[in-house]
Design a protein around this motif. Structure first.
Motif: not given
Length: 270
Positions: A106-116, A226-240
């Motif tokens: 499953i691919l997840y994105m932080a809501i802040e990244a989705i908004r952008e 939070q740190a990655l969002i401040e730096r402008g990274f697209p925050v995402y991850s995956h989960v089994d």
């Protein structure tokens, strides 16, 4: 994955990757891969990693079959958010003589990244959001910090895709190169952690068994996010798909599952 990798490439390209396209500017297929001089170990599929996006699967298969695009004689892995690539890779396995093991998560994105990046995903009905904050922890016992390369062995021991010498070298490189977070326990050593890889994905999160079920990795990932969002990274991850605990944690931090999957194909020559 390709987006996150290109993002890193535009931030100084610390892994010295290169992008190949079938044609320019109206490309159909893009492949992100290491430089040839960095792919000297035929058994090191962590280094020999390709990230692929394609708008045309027929074109994609033709492009990937070129020896200058992918060295099929090596142990390698392919990562993509496009499940449709499975057909292409299985077909290439027959013609290039390699066996394939696929991981689909499953691919997840932080809501802040989705908004952008994909605001239409927020139109989903019944999308329930929390305040997105973790439970408090004992800050006298646990200190937020970062890993150093000497901690790679413990990360490697508990990483689902790790446990070997090549994965440990890869983890060391990620620790040296990208932002990471951990909690130091009473003895001053890491008890919970989360890293980042060359695609910009938050990965390799883990907690020592004796410290689990206390919300520690949730705390680490929250502050990493939070740190990655401040730096402008697209925050995402995956989960089994079977890891219900980490799925629940992702939801608690307002990391939203997206319609596509996280796919990895491990390819080994026959």
């Amino acid at each position: 994955m390709v987006y996150g990798t290109v993002f890193h490439m535009n931030q100084g390209n610390p892994f010295k990757l290169k992008a190949l396209v079938d044609k320019w500017p109206d490309f159909n297929t893009v492949v992100i891969r290491p430089q040839e001089q960095d792919m000297t170990d035929d058994l090191d599929h962590y280094t020999n990693t390709y990230h692929i996006y394609s708008k045309d699967l027929k074109n994609c298969q033709e492009f990937l079959s070129l020896p200058e695009v992918i060295n099929w004689k090596q142990h390698l892995q392919i990562q993509s958010s496009q499940s449709s690539l499975n057909e292409v890779i299985q077909s290439l396995a027959a013609t290039k003589s390699f066996k394939v093991k696929r991981s689909q998560n499953i691919l997840y994105m932080a809501i802040e990244a989705i908004r952008e990046l994909a605001p239409s995903l927020l139109d989903i009905k019944n999308l329930s959001l929390s305040d997105g904050k973790p439970k408090a922890i004992d800050q006298e016992m646990f200190k937020l910090s970062s890993l150093d390369p000497t901690h790679a062995a413990v990360v490697n021991k508990f990483w689902h895709f790790g446990g070997n010498e090549w994965s440990q070298r890869f983890i060391e490189r990620c620790i040296r190169t990208f932002p990471n977070f951990c909690l130091l326990g009473p003895e001053g050593t890491p008890v919970s952690w989360s890293l980042m890889d060359q695609t910009g994905e938050m990965r390799m999160g883990g907690t020592l068994p004796e410290y689990r079920a206390h919300g520690l990795v949730t705390y680490v990932i929250y502050y990493q996010t939070q740190a990655l969002i401040e730096r402008g990274f697209p925050v995402y991850s995956h989960v089994d798909k079977n890891n219900k605990i980490m799925q629940k944690m992702s939801h608690s931090l307002n990391h939203i599952p997206v319609p596509c999957d996280w796919n990895q194909w491990n390819c080994v020559p026959l």
